[in-house]
Scaffold this motif. Sequence first.
Motif, PDB file in Angstrom:
ATOM      1  N   LEU A 156       0.807  -1.217   0.000  1.00  0.00           N
ATOM      2  CA  LEU A 156       0.000   0.000   0.000  1.00  0.00           C
ATOM      3  C   LEU A 156       0.840   1.267   0.000  1.00  0.00           C
ATOM      4  CD1 LEU A 156      -2.797  -1.127   2.495  1.00  0.00           C
ATOM      5  CD2 LEU A 156      -2.931  -1.014  -0.008  1.00  0.00           C
ATOM      6  N   GLY A 157       1.795   1.330   0.934  1.00  0.00           N
ATOM      7  CA  GLY A 157       2.627   2.533   0.988  1.00  0.00           C
ATOM      8  C   GLY A 157       2.708   3.093   2.383  1.00  0.00           C
ATOM      9  N   GLU A 158       2.450   4.392   2.509  1.00  0.00           N
ATOM     10  CA  GLU A 158       2.590   5.113   3.776  1.00  0.00           C
ATOM     11  C   GLU A 158       1.821   4.409   4.906  1.00  0.00           C
ATOM     12  OE1 GLU A 158       0.840   9.285   5.422  1.00  0.00           O
ATOM     13  OE2 GLU A 158       1.820   9.322   3.448  1.00  0.00           O
ATOM     14  N   THR A 159       2.531   4.079   5.985  1.00  0.00           N
ATOM     15  CA  THR A 159       1.946   3.302   7.089  1.00  0.00           C
ATOM     16  C   THR A 159       2.445   3.848   8.419  1.00  0.00           C
ATOM     17  OG1 THR A 159       1.861   1.285   5.730  1.00  0.00           O
ATOM     18  CG2 THR A 159       1.784   0.995   8.118  1.00  0.00           C
ATOM     19  N   HIS A 160       1.528   4.015   9.374  1.00  0.00           N
ATOM     20  CA  HIS A 160       1.939   4.358  10.733  1.00  0.00           C
ATOM     21  C   HIS A 160       0.984   3.706  11.727  1.00  0.00           C
ATOM     22  CE1 HIS A 160      -1.109   7.477   9.885  1.00  0.00           C
ATOM     23  NE2 HIS A 160      -1.306   7.513  11.191  1.00  0.00           N
ATOM     24  N   THR A 161       1.409   3.645  12.979  1.00  0.00           N
ATOM     25  CA  THR A 161       0.621   2.967  14.009  1.00  0.00           C
ATOM     26  C   THR A 161       0.160   3.949  15.077  1.00  0.00           C
ATOM     27  OG1 THR A 161       2.586   2.420  15.313  1.00  0.00           O
ATOM     28  CG2 THR A 161       1.874   0.810  13.672  1.00  0.00           C
ATOM     29  N   SER A 162      -0.834   3.539  15.839  1.00  0.00           N
ATOM     30  CA  SER A 162      -1.376   4.334  16.940  1.00  0.00           C
ATOM     31  C   SER A 162      -0.673   3.973  18.247  1.00  0.00           C
ATOM     32  CB  SER A 162      -2.873   4.044  17.089  1.00  0.00           C
ATOM     33  OG  SER A 162      -3.052   2.729  17.623  1.00  0.00           O
ATOM     34  N   LEU A 163      -1.032   4.686  19.280  1.00  0.00           N
ATOM     35  CA  LEU A 163      -0.671   4.262  20.625  1.00  0.00           C
ATOM     36  C   LEU A 163      -1.456   3.012  20.984  1.00  0.00           C
ATOM     37  CD1 LEU A 163      -0.732   7.728  22.456  1.00  0.00           C
ATOM     38  CD2 LEU A 163       1.282   6.454  21.675  1.00  0.00           C
ATOM     39  N   ALA A 164      -0.931   2.225  21.892  1.00  0.00           N
ATOM     40  CA  ALA A 164      -1.641   1.030  22.342  1.00  0.00           C
ATOM     41  C   ALA A 164      -2.819   1.424  23.230  1.00  0.00           C
ATOM     42  CB  ALA A 164      -0.700   0.108  23.101  1.00  0.00           C
ATOM     43  N   TRP A 165      -3.913   0.678  23.122  1.00  0.00           N
ATOM     44  CA  TRP A 165      -5.100   0.864  23.953  1.00  0.00           C
ATOM     45  C   TRP A 165      -5.619  -0.525  24.319  1.00  0.00           C
ATOM     46  CZ3 TRP A 165     -10.322  -0.463  23.014  1.00  0.00           C
ATOM     47  CH2 TRP A 165     -11.250   0.074  23.916  1.00  0.00           C
ATOM     48  N   LYS A 166      -5.724  -0.791  25.585  1.00  0.00           N
ATOM     49  CA  LYS A 166      -6.125  -2.122  26.063  1.00  0.00           C
ATOM     50  C   LYS A 166      -5.311  -3.225  25.392  1.00  0.00           C
ATOM     51  CE  LYS A 166     -10.930  -1.274  27.460  1.00  0.00           C
ATOM     52  NZ  LYS A 166     -12.343  -1.745  27.284  1.00  0.00           N
ATOM     53  N   VAL A 171      -3.254   0.220  12.874  1.00  0.00           N
ATOM     54  CA  VAL A 171      -2.335   0.493  11.764  1.00  0.00           C
ATOM     55  C   VAL A 171      -3.102   1.301  10.724  1.00  0.00           C
ATOM     56  CG1 VAL A 171      -0.934  -0.507   9.921  1.00  0.00           C
ATOM     57  CG2 VAL A 171      -1.029  -1.628  12.159  1.00  0.00           C
ATOM     58  N   PHE A 172      -2.573   2.461  10.376  1.00  0.00           N
ATOM     59  CA  PHE A 172      -3.188   3.317   9.357  1.00  0.00           C
ATOM     60  C   PHE A 172      -2.327   3.247   8.093  1.00  0.00           C
ATOM     61  CE2 PHE A 172      -4.285   5.038  13.483  1.00  0.00           C
ATOM     62  CZ  PHE A 172      -5.655   5.279  13.383  1.00  0.00           C
ATOM     63  N   ALA A 173      -2.962   2.976   6.958  1.00  0.00           N
ATOM     64  CA  ALA A 173      -2.221   2.867   5.701  1.00  0.00           C
ATOM     65  C   ALA A 173      -2.881   3.708   4.626  1.00  0.00           C
ATOM     66  CB  ALA A 173      -2.134   1.410   5.260  1.00  0.00           C
ATOM     67  N   LYS A 174      -2.062   4.151   3.685  1.00  0.00           N
ATOM     68  CA  LYS A 174      -2.551   4.958   2.576  1.00  0.00           C
ATOM     69  C   LYS A 174      -1.860   4.498   1.297  1.00  0.00           C
ATOM     70  CE  LYS A 174      -3.242   9.766   1.144  1.00  0.00           C
ATOM     71  NZ  LYS A 174      -3.040  11.190   1.502  1.00  0.00           N
ATOM     72  N   LEU A 175      -2.614   4.464   0.211  1.00  0.00           N
ATOM     73  CA  LEU A 175      -2.054   4.017  -1.064  1.00  0.00           C
ATOM     74  C   LEU A 175      -1.127   5.090  -1.630  1.00  0.00           C
ATOM     75  CD1 LEU A 175      -1.948   1.897  -3.289  1.00  0.00           C
ATOM     76  CD2 LEU A 175      -3.917   3.013  -4.349  1.00  0.00           C
ATOM     77  N   THR A 176       0.165   4.822  -1.522  1.00  0.00           N
ATOM     78  CA  THR A 176       1.170   5.740  -2.066  1.00  0.00           C
ATOM     79  C   THR A 176       2.271   4.991  -2.813  1.00  0.00           C
ATOM     80  OG1 THR A 176       2.443   5.685  -0.003  1.00  0.00           O
ATOM     81  CG2 THR A 176       0.812   7.448  -0.235  1.00  0.00           C
ATOM     82  N   ALA A 177       2.370   3.672  -2.614  1.00  0.00           N
ATOM     83  CA  ALA A 177       3.490   2.903  -3.158  1.00  0.00           C
ATOM     84  C   ALA A 177       3.257   2.537  -4.616  1.00  0.00           C
ATOM     85  CB  ALA A 177       3.693   1.624  -2.343  1.00  0.00           C
ATOM     86  N   THR A 178       4.355   2.397  -5.342  1.00  0.00           N
ATOM     87  CA  THR A 178       4.307   1.826  -6.677  1.00  0.00           C
ATOM     88  C   THR A 178       3.957   0.353  -6.559  1.00  0.00           C
ATOM     89  OG1 THR A 178       6.010   3.363  -7.419  1.00  0.00           O
ATOM     90  CG2 THR A 178       5.639   1.397  -8.775  1.00  0.00           C
ATOM     91  N   GLN A 179       3.103  -0.122  -7.442  1.00  0.00           N
ATOM     92  CA  GLN A 179       2.636  -1.499  -7.323  1.00  0.00           C
ATOM     93  C   GLN A 179       3.776  -2.479  -7.536  1.00  0.00           C
ATOM     94  OE1 GLN A 179      -0.974  -2.348  -9.366  1.00  0.00           O
ATOM     95  NE2 GLN A 179      -0.691  -4.555  -9.324  1.00  0.00           N
ATOM     96  N   PRO A 180       4.014  -3.374  -6.561  1.00  0.00           N
ATOM     97  CA  PRO A 180       5.066  -4.386  -6.726  1.00  0.00           C
ATOM     98  C   PRO A 180       4.589  -5.521  -7.628  1.00  0.00           C
ATOM     99  CG  PRO A 180       3.997  -4.650  -4.601  1.00  0.00           C
ATOM    100  CD  PRO A 180       3.392  -3.431  -5.240  1.00  0.00           C
ATOM    101  N   ALA A 181       5.511  -6.395  -7.985  1.00  0.00           N
ATOM    102  CA  ALA A 181       5.158  -7.546  -8.821  1.00  0.00           C
ATOM    103  C   ALA A 181       4.213  -8.468  -8.057  1.00  0.00           C
ATOM    104  CB  ALA A 181       6.414  -8.297  -9.221  1.00  0.00           C
ATOM    105  N   ALA A 182       3.193  -8.969  -8.734  1.00  0.00           N
ATOM    106  CA  ALA A 182       2.209  -9.839  -8.097  1.00  0.00           C
ATOM    107  C   ALA A 182       2.819 -11.204  -7.792  1.00  0.00           C
ATOM    108  CB  ALA A 182       0.996 -10.000  -9.000  1.00  0.00           C
TER     109      ALA A 182
END
Length: 371
Positions: A156-166, A171-182
């Motif tokens: 997908l591309g750009e990825t970051h995580t939240s603080l822990a809760w319980k 994980v939050f992701a956004k489509l920014t990456a060049t498509q890799p080989a299938a």
Amino acid sequence: MNELQVSGQSLTLNRFPTNAADPNLQAWDSADEYLLQQSLPDGPVLVFNDNFGALTCGLHPREVWQVSDSFISQQATLHNLATNELSVNNVRFLDSLAALPEGMAAVVIKIPKTLALLEHQLQALRQVVTAETVIIAAAKAKDIHRSTLELFEKWLGETHTSLAWKKSRLVFAKLTATQPAATSGILSWPLEGTPYTLHNHANVFARQSLDIGARLFLQHLPSQLEGTIVDLGCGNGVVGLLALEQNPEAKVHFVDESWMAVASSQLNVEKNLPDDRSRCEFTVNNSLSGFTGGSLQAVLCNPPFHQQSAITDHIAWQMFRDAKRCLGYGGELRVIGNRHLDYHRKLKKLFGNCQLIASDARFVVLRSLKL
């Protein structure tokens, strides 16, 4: 049954159809709760790996497309929607090998423990999302590793995580990456001592090699039977494949609650014993639900002893009861299991008899007859 609080409402949820054996097994965890707290844009939501329908019920009345490799998970969702008097009309169910819909406003993922399944899902997702699609995943914090995040970044591309809760994390992701080989997602390897090659979809148990319990079981399968043999909880179908070879007058029915398992079994028959395909059936099912009583000659079973993260014997117990109902008189249930699970006592109580066929330091092969 358990109650989950969502937006001020209380949802009654359980693990149907297997909850009756242990009603204390909770049908959601804090990762589900964390996901349901998130604000999502208007529009349809694609939901992956909703174990017992907590996410689908919690998102109601939104349009939800639920993707799962588990037939039982989808049955649990239907049951929990009905229990809470929620309409099923806005829910669409897809199996793990189906094409994904386009035009989703958001994607919600319960991260599976199997990285190969996660990669399969992210690769498929990559084809249908846009840079505007909101993508949020969650799991217990201890189950989110660097390798997990690397898969999100790869597909997908750009990825970051939240603080822990319980003890859970987002994980939050956004489509920014060049498509890799299938990649195909199917792993293949030779079955030692045979001319066969086993092919395994992403979510199949013991996908990378023959598990040691099955290794013992394969040495002690029945032979020269007639009628119908069921490989129950078939996985990649290795037990049924050898049963097909050793019982040339029998039919073999491969049954599992995983679409990927049943698809792997069918692929393995078609690749290894194509001339015997007509003697086979393949069914995604909850144990032997719907099978006719007294219709089977043998049931071969390597039962799971966990459901999601909960260790429990109620799945095995359901399989044993179903086998007794479906076997004809004189038919047999043959089981492989860890010694500590004490299947011998359970089978003797249910069938009135149990014979030890073989054993090693960890496993036993047991046989019970319907008399």
